[in-house]
Design an enzyme around this catalytic site. Sequence first.
Site, PDB file in Angstrom:
ATOM      1  N   HIS A 148     -11.659   1.464   5.690  1.00 28.30           N
ATOM      2  CA  HIS A 148     -11.807   0.134   5.099  1.00 28.30           C
ATOM      3  C   HIS A 148     -13.225  -0.073   4.572  1.00 28.30           C
ATOM      4  CE1 HIS A 148      -7.846  -0.951   6.328  1.00 28.30           C
ATOM      5  NE2 HIS A 148      -8.116  -0.914   7.621  1.00 28.30           N
ATOM      6  N   ASP A 163      -4.604   0.490  -1.571  1.00 25.23           N
ATOM      7  CA  ASP A 163      -3.872   1.032  -0.427  1.00 25.23           C
ATOM      8  C   ASP A 163      -4.382   2.429  -0.063  1.00 25.23           C
ATOM      9  OD1 ASP A 163      -1.975   1.008   1.561  1.00 25.23           O
ATOM     10  OD2 ASP A 163      -0.331   1.640   0.273  1.00 25.23           O
ATOM     11  N   LEU A 177     -16.315 -11.559 -16.283  1.00 25.58           N
ATOM     12  CA  LEU A 177     -15.160 -11.096 -15.526  1.00 25.58           C
ATOM     13  C   LEU A 177     -14.872 -12.022 -14.346  1.00 25.58           C
ATOM     14  CD1 LEU A 177     -13.068  -8.824 -14.671  1.00 25.58           C
ATOM     15  CD2 LEU A 177     -14.947  -7.878 -13.307  1.00 25.58           C
TER      16      LEU A 177
END
Length: 255
Positions: free
Chosen positions: A52, A35, A146
């Site tokens: 972004h 965020d 991962l």
Amino acid sequence: MLQRLKALFGKASAKPTSPALDPEAIPKHIAIIMDGNGRWAKNRGLPRMAGHHSGMKTVKRITMAADRLGVKYLTLYAFSTENWKRPKAEVEFLMKLPQEFLSIELKELIENNVQVRMMGHKGDLPDHTLKAVEEAIAQTANNDGLVLNFALNYGSRKEMIEAVRDIGQAVSEGKLSPADIDESTMEAHLLSAGIPDPDLLIRTSGELRLSNFMLWQLAYSEMWFTDVYWPEFTEEHFYEAVREYQRRGRRYGGL
């Protein structure tokens, strides 16, 4: 109240330092609400899209940090079902980011044995977005390192409603008895099926809410919040969150 909540859930210091971490107590699954991209850009006189785009670079940085620590699953809240309410130009830009990120980073993700997954509602995604993600999933399917799990067009309430509908349908068809419905039944019908619940949730930008993210799965997760905007979130902040996680006792309702 704000100070009390931050003290309760964990709060980042202004200048994080590299912690000594216990390799035997690394969270198996870390989920992050990324965020603050827009506010980071606004503070610099830049358009929201610049935030972004900068946040996309943080995704790479934190993915590699998680991999080095030995985290098994990293779930990133990339786009929520509510984010469609944003201006059309911003949504279109956000829908292009997965394609750009994966075109640049997929080779290195493969080299590092990372497996890409997606958790979300595929139906509303543009073809170019879905195609890029599905190609990455296919190309990394055999990797066993991962798991980089993108929550893309994801909403927890919708997820749970659809799970309940599926379970109800199974009951109506006689495939499942109501008496046999338990937590494992619900979990098997969630979008996160096959992925363990997060041990640690991180949220950046100073907000103290879950924003319709993994409401079922976060029931016993440790939570850690920081005022740092996502584009500024570094490996040091990430390590600090893990260090705080290691300080806590996880009793799951016991003593």
